[in-house]
Motif scaffolding. Structure first.
Motif, PDB file in Angstrom:
ATOM      1  N   SER A 215     -18.726   3.056  22.463  1.00  0.00           N
ATOM      2  CA  SER A 215     -18.448   1.656  22.753  1.00  0.00           C
ATOM      3  C   SER A 215     -18.364   1.483  24.269  1.00  0.00           C
ATOM      4  CB  SER A 215     -17.113   1.238  22.123  1.00  0.00           C
ATOM      5  OG  SER A 215     -16.033   1.911  22.759  1.00  0.00           O
ATOM      6  N   TRP A 216     -18.451   0.235  24.703  1.00  0.00           N
ATOM      7  CA  TRP A 216     -18.343  -0.054  26.137  1.00  0.00           C
ATOM      8  C   TRP A 216     -17.022   0.484  26.682  1.00  0.00           C
ATOM      9  CZ3 TRP A 216     -15.172  -2.477  29.609  1.00  0.00           C
ATOM     10  CH2 TRP A 216     -15.721  -2.849  30.832  1.00  0.00           C
ATOM     11  N   MET A 217     -15.932   0.292  25.946  1.00  0.00           N
ATOM     12  CA  MET A 217     -14.613   0.690  26.419  1.00  0.00           C
ATOM     13  C   MET A 217     -14.473   2.215  26.457  1.00  0.00           C
ATOM     14  SD  MET A 217     -12.010  -0.673  27.692  1.00  0.00           S
ATOM     15  CE  MET A 217     -10.374  -0.131  28.255  1.00  0.00           C
ATOM     16  N   VAL A 282     -12.495  -8.907  28.160  1.00  0.00           N
ATOM     17  CA  VAL A 282     -11.398  -8.743  27.206  1.00  0.00           C
ATOM     18  C   VAL A 282     -11.952  -8.446  25.815  1.00  0.00           C
ATOM     19  CG1 VAL A 282      -9.505  -9.931  26.028  1.00  0.00           C
ATOM     20  CG2 VAL A 282      -9.768 -10.169  28.496  1.00  0.00           C
ATOM     21  N   LEU A 283     -12.988  -9.163  25.410  1.00  0.00           N
ATOM     22  CA  LEU A 283     -13.585  -8.944  24.088  1.00  0.00           C
ATOM     23  C   LEU A 283     -14.219  -7.559  23.982  1.00  0.00           C
ATOM     24  CD1 LEU A 283     -15.195 -12.440  23.408  1.00  0.00           C
ATOM     25  CD2 LEU A 283     -13.270 -11.408  22.183  1.00  0.00           C
ATOM     26  N   TRP A 284     -14.859  -7.106  25.049  1.00  0.00           N
ATOM     27  CA  TRP A 284     -15.427  -5.753  25.043  1.00  0.00           C
ATOM     28  C   TRP A 284     -14.326  -4.696  24.946  1.00  0.00           C
ATOM     29  CZ3 TRP A 284     -19.508  -6.615  29.479  1.00  0.00           C
ATOM     30  CH2 TRP A 284     -20.686  -7.107  28.908  1.00  0.00           C
ATOM     31  N   ALA A 285     -13.241  -4.936  25.675  1.00  0.00           N
ATOM     32  CA  ALA A 285     -12.156  -3.954  25.713  1.00  0.00           C
ATOM     33  C   ALA A 285     -11.385  -3.883  24.404  1.00  0.00           C
ATOM     34  CB  ALA A 285     -11.196  -4.283  26.856  1.00  0.00           C
ATOM     35  N   THR A 286     -11.421  -4.957  23.618  1.00  0.00           N
ATOM     36  CA  THR A 286     -10.646  -5.007  22.370  1.00  0.00           C
ATOM     37  C   THR A 286     -11.547  -4.975  21.137  1.00  0.00           C
ATOM     38  OG1 THR A 286     -10.617  -7.442  22.511  1.00  0.00           O
ATOM     39  CG2 THR A 286      -8.740  -6.262  23.460  1.00  0.00           C
ATOM     40  N   GLY A 287     -12.733  -4.396  21.292  1.00  0.00           N
ATOM     41  CA  GLY A 287     -13.693  -4.357  20.199  1.00  0.00           C
ATOM     42  C   GLY A 287     -13.170  -3.681  18.951  1.00  0.00           C
ATOM     43  N   HIS A 291     -13.687  -6.229  16.068  1.00  0.00           N
ATOM     44  CA  HIS A 291     -14.926  -5.693  15.473  1.00  0.00           C
ATOM     45  C   HIS A 291     -16.150  -6.592  15.706  1.00  0.00           C
ATOM     46  CE1 HIS A 291     -12.476  -2.648  13.617  1.00  0.00           C
ATOM     47  NE2 HIS A 291     -11.737  -3.560  13.011  1.00  0.00           N
ATOM     48  N   ILE A 292     -16.148  -7.327  16.796  1.00  0.00           N
ATOM     49  CA  ILE A 292     -17.342  -8.091  17.179  1.00  0.00           C
ATOM     50  C   ILE A 292     -18.232  -7.170  18.010  1.00  0.00           C
ATOM     51  CG2 ILE A 292     -18.237 -10.104  18.411  1.00  0.00           C
ATOM     52  CD1 ILE A 292     -15.561 -11.473  17.957  1.00  0.00           C
ATOM     53  N   ASP A 293     -19.467  -7.036  17.615  1.00  0.00           N
ATOM     54  CA  ASP A 293     -20.384  -6.140  18.306  1.00  0.00           C
ATOM     55  C   ASP A 293     -20.511  -6.510  19.783  1.00  0.00           C
ATOM     56  OD1 ASP A 293     -22.676  -4.029  17.701  1.00  0.00           O
ATOM     57  OD2 ASP A 293     -23.484  -5.515  19.097  1.00  0.00           O
ATOM     58  N   SER A 294     -20.644  -5.488  20.628  1.00  0.00           N
ATOM     59  CA  SER A 294     -20.736  -5.716  22.077  1.00  0.00           C
ATOM     60  C   SER A 294     -21.904  -6.628  22.432  1.00  0.00           C
ATOM     61  CB  SER A 294     -20.883  -4.384  22.810  1.00  0.00           C
ATOM     62  OG  SER A 294     -19.748  -3.583  22.648  1.00  0.00           O
TER      63      SER A 294
END
Length: 472
Positions: A215-217, A282-287, A291-294
């Motif tokens: 994942s990005w994070m 924030v959305l990328w960090a809390t994927g 569970h929203i795809d990057s």
């Protein structure tokens, strides 16, 4: 026929010859005709990416069209790569880069930092590094980020300080500012998965070939400490090596304040882009929570920019770099995926495992990472480097027992680090080298030192961090 056209024709024929030789060599036991035919087209395509008789996108389209014609894939299979979500993440991130440039937010961030902390030459280098760090997550192109945002600013600073490569006035200062800004661009590309398109290509190839991805994070968690260490050490090391004539730079403070004054108050679109920028981070960090795809997060960000007119649809259609990446990466990743589906990668892994029996994977990792990095002397593109070498080196190491994710991260990051080696290391390198403040010999010597430092830091610090994070 012009000399350039003759050269392109020769390089194109070499690519065709490479593919034809593989095509007509009998497939080894355990490899089916589909897999072997696909390998021939794949290797010919990689040769095309390196020799570049045509642009990468054109080569990819030709390869994609040949796959059904040669009976290797059905049409639908040949086009599957364009539905890859990770590639659309990169396309969307290119649009963020357009937003940063069009609204002026990228320049404002850099000049704000310079107006506060640009009092001496070394601090200017750190400010440019910080500015690039802030912008990098949304600019997956070293050329777009370095050439479109960072270079114009550091060039303005150099001019304000009286740096002139031709006359030699303050030439060492100009060399320091240019190279440290370039180093910042490359280091940021190591830290963020979306900091360079080749990072995402490596991650996608890993997912297709080995069934594992980051994942990005997760990428950020692994790279942030080594990356920050390199961001801190590199400007100081360059300062000591290059020895700029100027130490105090009050002109920089004046220039930054002047530019900010000319820009005026922060516009509404800049403020909106800041909100979108932070929301996506924030959305990328809390994927792991929502569970929203990057890729969908990135497309949501692009949608928000279009709705708020931070960019227009015409800006999207004009972003040639993004659509070029979509085409060549979509075709290349799809071919790599089908090499695995057709059983070639399984056969190759088993063959390599037998050849490497009894050898420590850690020893192999160190040796092959050095070879993999130094091979960049022969390449002028990070994406071509990944395309040509990543899967082969990954397969050898995984077959020897190396864990997939740590190996993929190290190889992906070192591809960026290898950009330091030459004055043609990646797309943005010639922009900074072309200022003329530093000769080729000096550029190569300093680049070798920085590259070795990167190898040591990423291996000695990056691998233990991955162990602590439970990846090994």
């Amino acid at each position: 026929m012009s000399k350039e056209n003759s050269s392109n024709l020769l390089r194109g024929l070499i690519c065709v010859a490479i593919g034809a030789i593989i095509w007509f060599i009998p497939a080894p036991a355990g490899v089916g005709p589909q897999a072997w035919g696909l390998l021939a087209v794949f290797v010919a395509t990689i040769a095309g990416f390196i020799l570049q008789p045509l642009p990468l996108g054109a080569i990819a389209i030709i390869a994609c069209a040949l796959l059904p014609v040669l009976g290797i894939m059905k049409a639908g299979q040949a086009l599957e790569g364009f539905s890859n979500g990770t590639i659309w993440l990169i396309v969307s991130a290119f649009m963020f880069a357009t937003g940063f440039i069009k609204t002026g937010l990228g320049k404002r961030i850099a000049y704000l930092l310079l107006s506060r902390f640009g009092k001496n030459t070394l601090s200017v280098a750190y400010v440019m590094s910080a500015a690039d760090f802030i912008i990098a997550p949304f600019t997956p192109s070293n050329t777009a980020r370095g050439g479109g945002i960072i270079y114009p600013i550091v060039n303005s600073v150099s001019l304000a300080l009286g740096c002139d490569a031709k006359s030699g006035k303050n030439k060492r200062t100009g060399a320091f500012l240019m190279y440290s800004a370039y180093a910042a661009v490359i280091t940021s590309a190591c830290i963020f998965m979306t900091g360079a398109s080749n990072n995402v290509l490596a991650n996608t190839l890993t997912e297709q070939a080995f069934g594992q991805s980051l994942s990005w994070m997760s990428w950020f968690e692994v790279s942030i400490i080594p990356g920050l260490l390199l961001s801190i050490v590199t400007p100081y090391l360059l300062y000591k090596i290059i020895k700029p004539e100027l130490t105090e730079t009050p002109e920089t403070l004046a220039l930054a304040k002047k530019e900010l004054g000319a820009m005026g108050a922060m516009t509404g679109k800049e403020k909106v882009l800041c909100v979108i920028f932070i929301a996506c981070l924030v959305l990328w960090a809390t994927g792991s929570i929502h569970h929203i795809d990057s890729a969908i997060v990135a497309l949501l960000g692009l949608s928000a920019m279009l709705i708020t007119h931070c960019i227009d649809w015409s800006d999207v259609t004009k972003q040639h770099g993004a659509w070029d990446v979509l085409v060549w990466m979509g075709v290349l990743v799809n071919m790599a995926a089908y090499l695995s589906k057709f059983g070639f990668m399984k056969w190759f892994a088993a063959t390599m495992a037998a050849a490497c029996a009894g050898m420590s994977w850690m020893t192999m990792l160190i040796v092959l990472c050095v070879i993999y990095t130094m091979a960049h002397y022969l390449l002028a593109s990070n994406s071509a480097h990944i395309a040509a070498m990543f899967i082969a080196f990954m397969t050898i190491l995984v077959a020897a027992g190396a864990p997939v994710i740590p190996t993929a991260i190290i190889l992906a990051i070192l591809c960026n680090s290898a950009s330091f080696l030459t004055h043609y290391g990646c797309g943005v390198t010639p922009i900074f080298f072309g200022t003329g403040f530093m000769g080729q010999g000096e550029w190569w010597k300093i680049g070798f030192v920085i590259t070795v430092m990167h190898i040591v830091v990423w291996m000695a610090l990056g691998l233990p961090i991955m162990g602590i994070l439970g990846m090994m």
